[in-house]
Design a protein around this motif. Structure first.
Motif, short mmCIF file in Angstrom:
data_model
loop_
_atom_site.label_atom_id
_atom_site.label_comp_id
_atom_site.label_asym_id
_atom_site.label_seq_id
_atom_site.Cartn_x
_atom_site.Cartn_y
_atom_site.Cartn_z
N PRO A 182 6.43 0.48 -4.19
CA PRO A 182 5.37 1.52 -4.99
C PRO A 182 6.82 3.07 -4.54
N GLU A 183 6.88 3.97 -5.38
CA GLU A 183 7.63 5.19 -4.99
C GLU A 183 7.66 5.53 -3.48
N GLY A 184 6.37 5.41 -2.90
CA GLY A 184 6.44 6.84 -1.64
C GLY A 184 7.05 5.72 -0.28
N ILE A 185 7.92 4.20 -0.36
CA ILE A 185 8.28 4.02 0.33
C ILE A 185 9.66 4.57 0.61
N GLN B 210 16.09 1.44 7.78
CA GLN B 210 17.17 0.37 7.83
C GLN B 210 17.45 -0.57 7.56
N THR B 211 16.32 -1.45 7.51
CA THR B 211 15.90 -2.08 7.20
C THR B 211 14.87 -2.51 6.35
N LEU B 212 15.25 -2.77 4.70
CA LEU B 212 13.97 -3.06 3.70
C LEU B 212 14.17 -4.51 3.25
N ASP B 213 12.92 -5.46 3.49
CA ASP B 213 13.57 -6.56 3.36
C ASP B 213 12.07 -7.43 3.51
N LEU B 214 11.87 -7.28 1.39
CA LEU B 214 10.66 -7.22 0.73
C LEU B 214 10.84 -8.93 -0.26
N GLY B 215 11.91 -9.68 0.80
CA GLY B 215 12.03 -11.11 -0.27
C GLY B 215 10.94 -12.18 -0.29
N ALA B 216 11.15 -13.16 -1.27
CA ALA B 216 9.85 -14.26 -1.49
C ALA B 216 8.84 -13.68 -1.11
N PRO C 91 0.85 -1.48 -0.27
CA PRO C 91 -0.14 -0.13 -0.18
C PRO C 91 1.14 1.14 -0.51
N GLU C 92 0.37 2.53 -0.71
CA GLU C 92 0.96 2.83 -0.67
C GLU C 92 0.64 4.69 0.47
N GLY C 93 -0.14 3.83 1.19
CA GLY C 93 -0.37 4.31 2.81
C GLY C 93 0.98 4.68 3.53
N ILE C 94 1.72 3.19 3.21
CA ILE C 94 2.83 2.85 4.44
C ILE C 94 4.30 4.45 4.15
N ALA C 95 4.09 4.90 3.30
CA ALA C 95 4.58 6.33 3.63
C ALA C 95 4.25 6.83 4.54
#
Length: 152
Positions: free
Chosen positions: A32-35, A42-48, A8-12
């Motif tokens: 999303p660009e909003g991230i 510090q951590t962005l884990d979108l694996g799997a 979701p864009e709202g994560i921003a």
């Protein structure tokens, strides 16, 4: 987890977030660009997951990012040069996607604290940047198997 759908864009709006771990779900669509608004991340884990497209150029605004895992998705295109403008990166896990092209020298020369780089099982080609590899003083792990790379 069994999260489905898109990020979701709202994560921003989670402006104080430091760690975002959503690995091992069934998330799809693009990142999303909003991230990039998560200035403290510090951590962005979108694996799997089932993410596709390319990494947004806006990620360069994540000046505190140390760990990036987008492995085991369906991301494609050339390796994103945006990563070379993120000098705090210590681990970059991008294996098992469909990234193409060569490995930029800047992955080794512009990321001074990079310790782990996983690029295996993509569609990379070209020569390994052997001279640039020498400048990666902190690199502990470099995985680039199962691509179409050639040696010097």
């Amino acid at each position: 987890n069994k999260l489905v759908g898109t990020l979701p864009e709202g994560i921003a709006r989670l402006s104080r977030l430091k760690h975002l771990r959503l690995a091992g779900n069934k998330l799809e669509g693009t990142i999303p660009e909003g991230i990039a608004s998560l200035a403290h991340l510090q951590t962005l884990d979108l694996g799997a997951n089932r993410l596709e497209g390319s990494l947004p150029a806006s990620l360069e605004r994540l000046r505190q990012l140390e760990f990036l895992d987008v492995s085991r998705n369906q991301l494609s295109g050339p390796l994103p040069g945006v990563l070379t403008r993120m000098p705090t990166l210590r681990a970059v896990l991008m294996q098992q996607n469909a990234f193409t092209g060569d490995i930029p020298d800047a992955f080794f020369t512009e990321l001074p604290v990079l310790m782990h780089l996983y690029l295996d099982n993509n569609r990379l080609d070209g020569e390994l940047p052997d001279q640039a590899l020498l400048s990666a003083k902190h690199l502990l792990e470099f995985h680039a198997g199962n691509n179409r790379l050639t040696g010097p």
